[in-house]
Design a protein around this motif. Structure first.
Motif, short mmCIF file in Angstrom:
data_model
loop_
_atom_site.label_atom_id
_atom_site.label_comp_id
_atom_site.label_asym_id
_atom_site.label_seq_id
_atom_site.Cartn_x
_atom_site.Cartn_y
_atom_site.Cartn_z
N VAL A 113 28.68 -39.38 -9.74
CA VAL A 113 28.88 -39.77 -8.50
C VAL A 113 27.89 -39.23 -7.66
O VAL A 113 27.89 -39.48 -6.41
N ILE A 114 26.57 -39.00 -8.08
CA ILE A 114 25.36 -38.60 -7.38
C ILE A 114 24.30 -39.21 -8.01
O ILE A 114 24.06 -39.54 -8.99
N THR A 115 23.39 -39.84 -6.98
CA THR A 115 22.16 -40.65 -7.21
C THR A 115 21.21 -39.62 -8.18
O THR A 115 21.21 -38.66 -7.89
N VAL A 116 20.42 -40.46 -9.08
CA VAL A 116 19.87 -39.54 -10.17
C VAL A 116 18.60 -39.02 -9.14
O VAL A 116 18.46 -37.76 -9.88
N GLY A 117 18.05 -39.43 -8.46
CA GLY A 117 16.95 -38.96 -7.59
C GLY A 117 17.46 -37.73 -6.77
O GLY A 117 16.98 -36.60 -6.94
N GLN A 135 10.14 -32.09 -1.74
CA GLN A 135 10.94 -32.26 -2.92
C GLN A 135 11.14 -34.11 -3.23
O GLN A 135 10.73 -34.20 -4.40
N ARG A 136 11.19 -34.85 -2.43
CA ARG A 136 11.34 -36.19 -2.59
C ARG A 136 10.05 -36.67 -3.12
O ARG A 136 9.95 -37.50 -4.08
N ARG A 137 8.88 -36.22 -2.39
CA ARG A 137 7.63 -36.66 -3.13
C ARG A 137 7.31 -36.42 -4.56
O ARG A 137 6.89 -37.34 -5.41
N GLN A 138 7.70 -35.11 -4.78
CA GLN A 138 7.45 -34.63 -6.23
C GLN A 138 8.47 -35.35 -7.17
O GLN A 138 7.88 -35.65 -8.32
N VAL A 139 9.48 -35.77 -6.71
CA VAL A 139 10.63 -36.41 -7.57
C VAL A 139 10.05 -37.75 -7.97
O VAL A 139 10.00 -38.19 -9.06
N LEU A 140 9.50 -38.51 -6.98
CA LEU A 140 9.01 -39.85 -7.01
C LEU A 140 7.88 -39.79 -7.83
O LEU A 140 7.76 -40.62 -8.78
N ASP A 141 7.16 -38.71 -7.88
CA ASP A 141 5.75 -38.60 -8.70
C ASP A 141 6.25 -38.44 -10.17
O ASP A 141 5.68 -39.04 -11.08
N MET A 142 7.11 -37.65 -10.31
CA MET A 142 7.75 -37.59 -11.66
C MET A 142 8.19 -38.57 -12.31
O MET A 142 8.28 -38.96 -13.41
N LEU A 143 8.98 -39.36 -11.63
CA LEU A 143 9.79 -40.74 -11.98
C LEU A 143 8.74 -41.55 -12.19
O LEU A 143 8.78 -42.47 -13.20
N GLU A 144 7.58 -41.67 -11.55
CA GLU A 144 6.05 -42.49 -12.08
C GLU A 144 5.93 -42.03 -13.37
O GLU A 144 5.40 -42.74 -14.30
N GLN A 145 5.65 -40.73 -13.65
CA GLN A 145 5.07 -40.01 -14.87
C GLN A 145 5.75 -40.39 -16.07
O GLN A 145 5.43 -40.43 -16.94
N VAL A 146 7.07 -40.68 -15.93
CA VAL A 146 8.07 -41.13 -16.90
C VAL A 146 8.16 -42.63 -17.15
O VAL A 146 9.01 -42.89 -17.90
N HIS A 147 7.34 -43.26 -16.39
CA HIS A 147 7.14 -44.61 -16.51
C HIS A 147 8.43 -45.50 -16.33
O HIS A 147 8.73 -46.28 -16.92
N LEU A 148 9.14 -45.14 -15.02
CA LEU A 148 10.15 -45.93 -14.71
C LEU A 148 9.82 -46.68 -13.70
O LEU A 148 8.92 -47.10 -12.99
N PRO A 149 10.35 -48.16 -13.96
CA PRO A 149 9.92 -49.26 -13.10
C PRO A 149 10.73 -49.26 -11.67
O PRO A 149 11.75 -48.34 -11.49
N VAL A 151 10.51 -47.34 -8.67
CA VAL A 151 10.62 -46.06 -8.72
C VAL A 151 11.78 -45.78 -7.27
O VAL A 151 12.75 -44.90 -7.45
N PRO A 152 11.40 -46.34 -6.06
CA PRO A 152 12.43 -46.42 -5.28
C PRO A 152 13.75 -46.65 -5.53
O PRO A 152 14.73 -45.91 -5.07
N ARG A 153 13.97 -47.69 -6.36
CA ARG A 153 15.32 -48.12 -6.47
C ARG A 153 16.04 -47.32 -7.57
O ARG A 153 17.12 -46.79 -7.22
N ILE A 154 15.14 -46.67 -8.67
CA ILE A 154 15.78 -46.00 -9.52
C ILE A 154 16.03 -44.54 -8.79
O ILE A 154 17.22 -44.06 -9.30
N HIS A 155 15.20 -44.17 -7.87
CA HIS A 155 15.65 -42.83 -7.21
C HIS A 155 17.14 -42.81 -6.52
O HIS A 155 17.62 -42.06 -6.43
N GLN A 166 16.40 -45.75 -19.67
CA GLN A 166 16.09 -44.98 -18.41
C GLN A 166 16.93 -43.72 -18.16
O GLN A 166 16.45 -42.87 -17.44
N ARG A 167 18.26 -43.67 -18.39
CA ARG A 167 18.78 -42.53 -18.33
C ARG A 167 18.32 -41.25 -18.93
O ARG A 167 18.18 -40.18 -18.39
N GLN A 168 17.80 -41.53 -20.20
CA GLN A 168 17.07 -40.59 -20.78
C GLN A 168 15.55 -40.29 -20.06
O GLN A 168 15.39 -38.99 -20.27
N ARG A 169 15.17 -41.19 -19.72
CA ARG A 169 13.85 -40.77 -18.83
C ARG A 169 14.40 -39.97 -17.72
O ARG A 169 13.46 -38.94 -17.29
#
Length: 559
Positions: A113-117, A135-149, A151-155, A166-169
Motif C-alpha cells: 500500500v506504499i509506492t516503491v519510491g 532523498q528523492r534525488r538519491q532514490v531516483l539516481d539509484m533507480l537509474e543505477q539498477v536500470h529501471l525504465p 524512473v519517475p513512473r516506477i518511483h 522490476q520488483r526484484q530491482r
C-alpha cells in the motif's frame, strides 16, 4: 568494537557459529560453521533445502526469530564488529549502513500500500539526515543505477504494478541505497525466467564492481554459482562440508555430497529422442487465443493479447514443453487447456472432443481426463485436510466408493515414493519435495490421460527436483500419461520433454523435437533464451565444460 581498518581483513567472518531451536530441548540447526568473505568478493552458499543456508543469512543480519532460533555460541564479525554482541540500536544501524539483504520474494518483502519510491526513501529517513528533496534525488539516481525504465513512473508505482524482475530491482535498490559493505542475496532469482535472471545477476555484478560491495549469495542453482561466484561454500545438515574456488568445486569436488549435488543438475543437452509408442492424440489446441480487456460504458479499453493462434499437439505417453519468458503466455495456454479461463478464440480438443465452448455442466465428464500439478503445493494442498482426504476428494466426487478411493490413495502414495500411512497426516508434516509428490498423487487419483505441470519443480532444490523429474518419467512409462510441461528452466525442459514449443508475446515462435529446438534453434529468440541460461557453458553432471561434453558426443559439433 569499531570497524577494522585493515584492508586485507575479511568484510564478514563467521567463526564457529552454533544456532539451535529455542526451548528446553534445543535441536542444533547450525553446528559450528565458519566462513569468510573478502572485500569485493562473491561467495555462494549452496546446499539442499534445510541445510542451514537461510538460517546463516538471518543470523548474520540479526533476524533470527525470537524464541524459535537462538545463536548459542560463536561470532559473526562484520568488519571486525561482532553482530551477536551489539545492542539492538546498533544492530538496526548496521543492517542498513554496513549490511543489507535481498529476499527471495519481493511481493512479501515490499509493502503493497506504499509506492516503491516512498519505501526506498524511508531507508534514508531512518539512517540519514538528508532533506526530502535530496532523498528523492538519491532514490531516483539509484533507480537509474539498477536500470529501471521510466524512473519517475516506477518511483510512483505500487509493487503490484511492476513485473517480477522490476520488483526484484527495487529490492536491490533499497538494499544498496546506503552503499553497504555486505549484500546478502537469499535466492533472489529463483522465481525469475532466464532472461530476467541474467539481467539481475549482471546488475549485481556491475553494482558490486562500482560500489566494491561484498556479496553472500544463497542459491540452490548451480548455474548461477558458475556465473557469479568467486568461491563456493557447500552446506549439508547445518555444516559446511566443502569450501573452494568455484572452478575447483565444479570440476573436482572433494566430497560425495558435492558430487551428488552436481550430478543432480539437469544437463542443458537434450535427452536422447524416444520412439513414439502411440499415435493417439490426446490433446490438441487449434489457433487458441486469449485476449484480456475490460469494457467501459462507452468503449472497450486497451486489450492485452496473452495467447495468439497457439496450435499444439500432444500424443499419449509424450511430454510437450512450453518455454519462454514471464508474460510469454505459457501459463495462459495451460489455464485455457484446463478450462480454468475461457479462451476467446480457437479450439481445444481433448481425446478428439472439442471442449473449448462447453458449459460448466457439459465439461464435468472431461475434467477427470486432464489434471493439473501446480507450482506451489503449499497453496494447492488444503492444510486442514489430511493427505488421504486431499487425494480421495476428486474420485469420491466422481462416484468412487470411499473405501475404494482410500485404498487407491495408499497405492498412489507408494507409487510416488511415500509410505501408505501418510494418508493420516497433514501437508505441513512433509517437506516441499514430499508435498509435491502428494500433489502428483492427487492428480493421478483421477486416472487422467493428461497431466498439466505448471512450473511444478521450479521452487525445488536440485536434488529434490531430480527426484520429482525421475518420478514423472517413471509414472509416464508405467501409465502412459501425456504431460504438458510449463517451465522457464531450459535444463529441465531438456531432460523431460520430447517436444518443445517456444513462446514469445503470446505466440509460438519455434516448435519441434526437443533435440532440434534446443541444440539447433532456428529463431533468434530461442538462441537468446539458451544464451541466458545460467551456467550454459557447464555440464555439471560430468564435472566439465559443455564444450568438452559436445566434443565427446560429436567432435564436428564441438568444432
Amino acid at each position: 568494537m569499531t570497524a577494522t581498518t585493515d584492508p586485507l581483513a575479511p568484510i564478514l567472518a563467521i567463526e564457529d557459529l552454533v544456532v539451535t531451536t529455542g526451548g528446553p530441548r534445543p535441536i542444533p540447526i547450525l553446528k559450528g560453521i565458519s566462513l569468510e568473505i573478502g572485500a569485493g568478493e562473491t561467495v555462494c552458499l549452496v546446499g539442499e533445502s534445510g541445510s542451514g543456508k537461510s538460517v546463516t543469512s538471518l543470523a548474520t543480519m540479526g533476524l533470527l526469530p525470537k524464541g524459535a532460533l537462538v545463536a548459542r555460541s560463536g561470532r559473526i564479525l562484520l568488519e571486525g564488529e561482532d553482530v551477536l554482541a551489539v545492542r539492538p540500536n546498533r544492530l538496526k544501524a548496521l543492517r542498513a549502513t554496513r549490511m543489507s539483504m535481498v529476499f527471495q520474494e519481493p511481493m512479501t518483502a515490499l509493502n503493497p500500500v506504499i509506492t516503491v519510491g516512498r519505501q526506498i526513501e524511508e531507508v534514508l529517513q531512518a539512517h540519514s539526515s538528508l532533506g526530502a528533496r535530496e532523498q528523492r534525488r538519491q532514490v531516483l539516481d539509484m533507480l537509474e543505477q539498477v536500470h529501471l525504465p521510466d524512473v519517475p513512473r516506477i518511483h510512483a508505482s505500487y509493487p503490484h504494478q511492476l513485473s517480477g524482475g522490476q520488483r526484484q530491482r527495487i529490492m536491490i535498490a533499497m538494499a544498496l541505497i546506503l552503499r553497504p559493505k555486505l549484500l546478502i542475496a537469499d535466492e533472489p532469482t529463483t522465481a525469475l525466467d532466464v532472461t530476467t535472471q541474467k539481467q539481475i545477476l549482471k546488475l549485481i555484478r556491475d553494482l558490486q564492481k562500482d560500489l566494491g560491495t561484498s556479496v553472500l549469495f544463497i542459491t540452490h542453482d548451480m548455474g548461477v554459482v558458475a556465473d557469479i561466484a568467486d568461491r563456493v561454500c557447500v552446506m549439508h545438515h547445518g555444516e559446511i562440508v566443502e569450501t573452494g574456488a568455484t572452478r575447483t568445486i565444479l570440476t573436482a569436488p572433494a566430497k560425495d555430497y558435492t558430487r551428488d549435488l552436481l550430478k543432480a543438475v539437469p544437463a542443458l543437452l537434450p535427452r536422447p529422442a524416444r520412439a513414439e509408442t502411440s499415435q493417439e492424440t490426446v490433446l490438441e489446441t487449434i489457433e487458441l487465443g486469449m485476449t484480456y480487456g475490460r469494457r467501459s460504458l462507452l468503449r472497450r479499453s486497451h486489450q492485452t493479447v496473452a495467447a495468439d493462434k497457439v496450435s499444439l499437439v500432444l500424443k499419449r505417453g509424450r511430454t510437450l514443453g512450453i518455454v519462454g519468458e514471464s508474460g510469454s503466455g505459457k501459463s495462459t495456454v495451460a489455464r485455457c487447456v484446463m478450462r480454468l479461463i475461457e479462451p476467446t478464440a480457437g479450439g481445444i480438443r481433448l481425446n478428439g472432443h472439442d471442449i473449448s465452448n462447453l458449459s460448466r455442466a457439459a465439461l464435468h465428464p472431461f475434467r477427470q481426463r486432464i489434471q493439473m500439478i501446480f507450482q506451489d503445493p503449499n497453496r494447492s494442498l488444503n492444510p486442514r485436510l489430511t493427505v488421504g482426504d486431499s487425494i480421495t476428494e476428486g474420485p469420491i466426487n466422481y462416484g468412487v466408493k470411499k473405501l475404494a478411493a482410500e485404498a487407491k490413495a495408499r497405492e498412489l502414495l507408494e507409487l510416488v515414493g511415500l509410505p501408505a500411512d501418510a494418508v493420516t497426516r497433514h501437508p505441513h508434516q512433509f517437506s516441499g519435495g514430499q508435498r509435491q509428490r502428494i500433489a502428483i498423487a492427487r492428480a493421478l487419483a483421477m486416472e487422467p490421460d493428461i497431466l498439466v505441470a505448471d512450473e511444478a519443480v521450479s521452487a525445488l532444490d536440485v536434488s529434490v527436483q531430480a527426484q520429482v523429474l525421475d518420478l514423472l518419467g517413471d509414472i509416464q512409462k508405467r501409465l502412459g500419461v501425456a504431460i504438458l510441461f510449463i517451465t522457464h528452466d531450459l535444463r529441465v525442459a531438456a531432460q523431460i520433454c520430447d517436444d518443445v514449443a517456444v513462446m514469445q508475446k503470446g505466440r509460438v515462435v519455434e516448435y519441434g523435437p526437443a533435440a532440434q529446438v534446443l541444440r539447433h534453434p532456428q529463431q533468434d529468440y530461442t538462441r537468446e533464451l539458451l544464451d541466458a541460461a545460467p551456467g550454459k557453458d557447464w555440464d555439471f553432471p560430468n564435472f566439465q565444460s559443455l564444450a568438452a561434453t559436445l566434443a565427446q558426443i560429436s567432435p564436428h559439433t564441438a568444432a
